[in-house]
Design a protein around this motif. Structure first.
Motif, PDB file in Angstrom:
ATOM      1  N   LEU A  72       0.857  -1.395  -0.027  1.00  0.00           N
ATOM      2  CA  LEU A  72       0.101   0.364  -0.023  1.00  0.00           C
ATOM      3  C   LEU A  72       0.809   1.247   0.118  1.00  0.00           C
ATOM      4  CD1 LEU A  72      -3.151  -0.645   2.622  1.00  0.00           C
ATOM      5  CD2 LEU A  72      -3.092   0.107  -0.252  1.00  0.00           C
ATOM      6  N   ILE A  73       1.889   1.174   0.926  1.00  0.00           N
ATOM      7  CA  ILE A  73       2.806   2.276   1.077  1.00  0.00           C
ATOM      8  C   ILE A  73       3.731   2.608  -0.600  1.00  0.00           C
ATOM      9  CG2 ILE A  73       4.866   3.525   1.853  1.00  0.00           C
ATOM     10  CD1 ILE A  73       3.919   1.865   4.434  1.00  0.00           C
ATOM     11  N   PHE A  74       3.968   1.455  -1.181  1.00  0.00           N
ATOM     12  CA  PHE A  74       4.692   1.654  -2.453  1.00  0.00           C
ATOM     13  C   PHE A  74       3.696   2.395  -3.502  1.00  0.00           C
ATOM     14  CE2 PHE A  74       5.484  -0.046  -6.525  1.00  0.00           C
ATOM     15  CZ  PHE A  74       6.663   0.185  -6.823  1.00  0.00           C
ATOM     16  N   PHE A  75       2.510   1.660  -3.569  1.00  0.00           N
ATOM     17  CA  PHE A  75       1.712   1.998  -4.485  1.00  0.00           C
ATOM     18  C   PHE A  75       0.981   3.661  -4.199  1.00  0.00           C
ATOM     19  CE2 PHE A  75       1.717  -2.513  -5.477  1.00  0.00           C
ATOM     20  CZ  PHE A  75       2.133  -2.244  -6.989  1.00  0.00           C
ATOM     21  N   ALA A  76       0.920   3.995  -2.923  1.00  0.00           N
ATOM     22  CA  ALA A  76       0.579   5.232  -2.788  1.00  0.00           C
ATOM     23  C   ALA A  76       1.710   6.313  -3.164  1.00  0.00           C
ATOM     24  CB  ALA A  76       0.210   5.592  -1.127  1.00  0.00           C
ATOM     25  N   ILE A  77       2.956   5.903  -3.108  1.00  0.00           N
ATOM     26  CA  ILE A  77       4.012   6.626  -3.536  1.00  0.00           C
ATOM     27  C   ILE A  77       3.950   6.675  -5.198  1.00  0.00           C
ATOM     28  CG2 ILE A  77       6.548   6.881  -3.794  1.00  0.00           C
ATOM     29  CD1 ILE A  77       6.498   5.799  -0.830  1.00  0.00           C
ATOM     30  N   LEU A  78       3.717   5.554  -5.724  1.00  0.00           N
ATOM     31  CA  LEU A  78       3.595   5.346  -7.063  1.00  0.00           C
ATOM     32  C   LEU A  78       2.415   6.181  -7.881  1.00  0.00           C
ATOM     33  CD1 LEU A  78       4.856   4.058  -9.484  1.00  0.00           C
ATOM     34  CD2 LEU A  78       3.259   2.042  -9.429  1.00  0.00           C
ATOM     35  N   PHE A  79       1.316   6.230  -7.154  1.00  0.00           N
ATOM     36  CA  PHE A  79       0.170   7.021  -7.261  1.00  0.00           C
ATOM     37  C   PHE A  79       0.500   8.801  -7.342  1.00  0.00           C
ATOM     38  CE2 PHE A  79      -2.960  10.054  -5.933  1.00  0.00           C
ATOM     39  CZ  PHE A  79      -3.866   9.973  -7.148  1.00  0.00           C
ATOM     40  N   TYR A 128       1.164   8.073 -19.380  1.00  0.00           N
ATOM     41  CA  TYR A 128       1.756   8.150 -18.100  1.00  0.00           C
ATOM     42  C   TYR A 128       0.588   7.955 -16.979  1.00  0.00           C
ATOM     43  CZ  TYR A 128       6.572   9.284 -19.227  1.00  0.00           C
ATOM     44  OH  TYR A 128       7.849   9.293 -19.740  1.00  0.00           O
ATOM     45  N   SER A 129      -0.637   8.435 -17.488  1.00  0.00           N
ATOM     46  CA  SER A 129      -1.744   8.315 -16.516  1.00  0.00           C
ATOM     47  C   SER A 129      -2.164   6.658 -15.993  1.00  0.00           C
ATOM     48  CB  SER A 129      -3.175   8.984 -16.911  1.00  0.00           C
ATOM     49  OG  SER A 129      -3.551   8.363 -18.004  1.00  0.00           O
ATOM     50  N   ALA A 130      -1.375   5.656 -16.732  1.00  0.00           N
ATOM     51  CA  ALA A 130      -1.703   4.198 -16.406  1.00  0.00           C
ATOM     52  C   ALA A 130      -1.029   4.075 -14.844  1.00  0.00           C
ATOM     53  CB  ALA A 130      -0.924   3.456 -17.272  1.00  0.00           C
ATOM     54  N   LEU A 131      -0.213   4.824 -14.507  1.00  0.00           N
ATOM     55  CA  LEU A 131       0.723   4.908 -13.060  1.00  0.00           C
ATOM     56  C   LEU A 131      -0.363   5.260 -12.043  1.00  0.00           C
ATOM     57  CD1 LEU A 131       3.166   4.864 -15.133  1.00  0.00           C
ATOM     58  CD2 LEU A 131       4.281   5.436 -13.001  1.00  0.00           C
ATOM     59  N   PRO A 132      -1.027   6.342 -12.106  1.00  0.00           N
ATOM     60  CA  PRO A 132      -2.016   6.771 -11.036  1.00  0.00           C
ATOM     61  C   PRO A 132      -3.165   5.947 -10.979  1.00  0.00           C
ATOM     62  CG  PRO A 132      -1.707   8.744 -12.406  1.00  0.00           C
ATOM     63  CD  PRO A 132      -0.715   7.586 -12.899  1.00  0.00           C
ATOM     64  N   VAL A 133      -3.720   5.802 -12.222  1.00  0.00           N
ATOM     65  CA  VAL A 133      -5.048   5.337 -12.392  1.00  0.00           C
ATOM     66  C   VAL A 133      -4.754   3.467 -11.835  1.00  0.00           C
ATOM     67  CG1 VAL A 133      -6.658   4.403 -13.933  1.00  0.00           C
ATOM     68  CG2 VAL A 133      -5.836   6.530 -14.156  1.00  0.00           C
ATOM     69  N   GLY A 134      -3.775   2.770 -12.302  1.00  0.00           N
ATOM     70  CA  GLY A 134      -3.536   1.592 -12.010  1.00  0.00           C
ATOM     71  C   GLY A 134      -3.097   1.477 -10.695  1.00  0.00           C
TER      72      GLY A 134
END
Length: 170
Positions: free
Chosen positions: A100-107, A133-139
Motif C-alpha cells: 500500500l505504501i509503495f503504490f501510494a507513492i507510485l500514485f 503516463y496516467s496508467a501509473l496513478p490510475v492503475g
C-alpha cells in the motif's frame, strides 16, 4: 461497511480485469498489424508500435490489481504456511501494508509525472503522452483498492493464494 468495500473492490477489480484484457487485445492486434505492414507490404506503420507499447503499459498496470486480488503476486506463502497462523497473518498484513505504501507513492509520483508531460505528444501521433503516463496513478488506485480488499479478507479468516483465487479458505 467492510462488505460494501469488498463489493466495491470486486467491481473495480472486475473492471480492471476487463480493461486489462481489452488493452492486451489491442496490443496483440496492433503488433500483428505492425508485422504485416512491415514485412509483407514493406511499408511499416508509424503509429501502431506506439499504441501497442502504450496498450501494454495500461494492461500491466490494470492487471496487477487482479493479481493482488487472486493472490498471484510474489508472496511469502512458504514462510506464512510454516509459522503459526497468527504470525503468518501478521506477515501477510505487513507485506500488504508495504505494498500500500509503495503504490501510494507510485500514485503520487505517477500523478506528478503525468502533469509534467501533458504538453508532450506521442511519437507519430498528435495525442498527449500523458494518456500513457496516467496508467501509473490510475492503475495504482485499482491496485490499492485490491490490496485493501485482500487485507480485509485476510483479517476475516485467511489470505489468498494462487490456488485459492478470490475465495479465501480458512
Amino acid at each position: 461497511m467492510t462488505r460494501l468495500f469488498l463489493r466495491i473492490e470486486d467491481f473495480t477489480t472486475g473492471l480492471a480485469l476487463r480493461a486489462s484484457i481489452g488493452f492486451l487485445i489491442i496490443a496483440a492486434a496492433l503488433a500483428l498489424f505492425q508485422v504485416i505492414t512491415r514485412f509483407v507490404f514493406d511499408a511499416p506503420s508509424t503509429w501502431s508500435e506506439v499504441i501497442t507499447r502504450s496498450a501494454m503499459i495500461w494492461s500491466v498496470f490494470l492487471g496487477v490489481a487482479v493479481a493482488f486480488r487472486h493472490g498471484s503476486m510474489i508472496s511469502v506463502d512458504v514462510i506464512m504456511n510454516n509459522v503459526p497462523r497468527r504470525l503468518g497473518l501478521t506477515l501477510f498484513m505487513v507485506a500488504n501494508a508495504a505494498s500500500l505504501i509503495f503504490f501510494a507513492i507510485l500514485f503520487w509520483q505517477g500523478w506528478l509525472m503525468t502533469e509534467r508531460v501533458m504538453k508532450q505528444k506521442l511519437a507519430a501521433l498528435e495525442i498527449s503522452i500523458a494518456w500513457v503516463y496516467s496508467a501509473l496513478p490510475v492503475g495504482s488506485v485499482f491496485i490499492m483498492i485490491a490490496v485493501i480488499g485482500a487485507m480485509i479478507r485476510g483479517a476475516q479468516g485467511g489470505w489468498p493464494t494462487p490456488v485459492d483465487g478470490p475465495e479465501i479458505q480458512a
